[in-house]
Design a protein around this motif. Sequence first.
Motif, PDB file in Angstrom:
ATOM      1  N   GLU A  78       0.831  -1.207   0.000  1.00 46.53           N
ATOM      2  CA  GLU A  78       0.000   0.000   0.000  1.00 46.53           C
ATOM      3  C   GLU A  78       0.864   1.254   0.000  1.00 46.53           C
ATOM      4  OE1 GLU A  78      -3.460  -0.185   2.804  1.00 46.53           O
ATOM      5  OE2 GLU A  78      -2.606  -2.164   3.257  1.00 46.53           O
ATOM      6  N   ALA A 124       2.354   1.833  -3.452  1.00 47.14           N
ATOM      7  CA  ALA A 124       1.362   2.352  -4.403  1.00 47.14           C
ATOM      8  C   ALA A 124       1.203   3.863  -4.236  1.00 47.14           C
ATOM      9  CB  ALA A 124       0.025   1.650  -4.187  1.00 47.14           C
ATOM     10  N   GLN A 184       4.044   6.278  -5.663  1.00 44.54           N
ATOM     11  CA  GLN A 184       4.122   6.564  -7.103  1.00 44.54           C
ATOM     12  C   GLN A 184       3.774   8.019  -7.411  1.00 44.54           C
ATOM     13  OE1 GLN A 184       5.520   4.248  -9.030  1.00 44.54           O
ATOM     14  NE2 GLN A 184       5.647   3.153  -7.062  1.00 44.54           N
TER      15      GLN A 184
END
Length: 476
Positions: free
Chosen positions: A258, A261, A264
């Motif tokens: 998580e 992600a 990014q």
Amino acid sequence: SGALFQCSFTTEITCSRSAPVGSELISSEPTGADLEHVISVVKEHWKRAPEDHRLPVLALDLAARGGGSPQIPEIWQALAEAGEKSGVAQGELWKLWTCGIANCFCGYASPAFYERLMKLLKDGNAPMEFRTEMAILALSACEKAIVFRQLEGTEPALERRTLETLRTFLGERLADGSDRDPVSRERVIAALAEHGGEGILRGICRDPKKNIAVRVLCAERIGEIGVFDDPALKAKCRPAAIRRFRISALIRSGRFAEAEALLQDEEPRFRTLRTVEIAQRQGNYRKAIQLLKADRGTLEWECYCSEMLRNVHMSKDRAAFRELEAENERRCKEAGHPVPEESFNNFFYVALELGLYDGKLTPKLLEKLENLPRSAATLDTFAWALYRSGAYRRAEEAILPALRLADMRDISVILEHAGDVASALGKWQTAERCYRLALANDRRTTSELSPDCAKKLREALRKSKIPAAAPKGGTR
């Protein structure tokens, strides 16, 4: 440094003895009668310059360098009484307290000392920032005092009550939202997280009535993710700021996918440093080293190198160690200075653990280790090198000061080393207590204790019930 407070000044005053006080005593690390001489000099000095609190701090510093002398509380009491009687300003006495408090525990503090500590903690005339600083220092020192009481085989009831009072004081200070200094708030949160106050932090996180900024800082520290979905937070904070706090909390709670992600959408440098942290926590040290080698931030290297070295040590990855060592040396050369002594000590210890110095511990090398600045880390490395070379009695002499100077993050591995030394000398009851306390106080995300520490505890427990035999080897 093992000395909690460094004094840059040099003062020479002669008293009834001819020995000077100042740089000579700082370098000689006096004990016993020499410390009594320091106290007499301090008293004489305060008669002439009652506003000068530097020498009292120096006296405490010297006592700390001696490895946590049993005289520290008595020294402190004498200094405090001398200061009060000589009319030292209240503010100066508060400075003396703040400087001396952490040195006064080490398992020796008397009930009168704890009583005075509690009285000052509740003193409404004392500035809150002073009381907060004192409580943070005392929290760590008191927890270490519990370890030493247990090593002695006594019940630390008074220390436990004091510890709980300190946690409550800091929790209330944090919860009421009156502390507007972000650095102070983060120090309180760190102190509670590291010294058994996670329950207090979790309670603050989950209470919607508490200050939202404090709740966010607590949530980031202990990985309480739900706080970041609070509508009150979204109404007051920018989404980018919330995302960064959430990323840190996700990493701390082990939810790496998580966190990756969310990374990014972050700028490259922040993404790199957080990815290094994730790689370390996942045990991918080669990836972490490569990422930091590509990054040119000196500060980040210093911050991450030490933690990476710990993790490489536990992974027993010699190739990663060599790569990390070479990069550290390259950066030092690029900066135009030799490898700092603290860094040398840390790399030497890991090299020792990886077997890179097996059969190579020469007297000259041991002398170099012995002459490093005294701290828990350097004394432990020296003691461990002596142990590995079979000099068990000398190792025993070095390991106790290392324990006295250690903080709670590092005390477990030093306790295990103390247990190994005691075992080698046939002191099985001492070994059993050391191993038991090492396991009980192992707090790092990646444990530095050996995998067979529990096995060594069982062996020491079994042998402690057998009549003692002569110690084996190591009479140097």
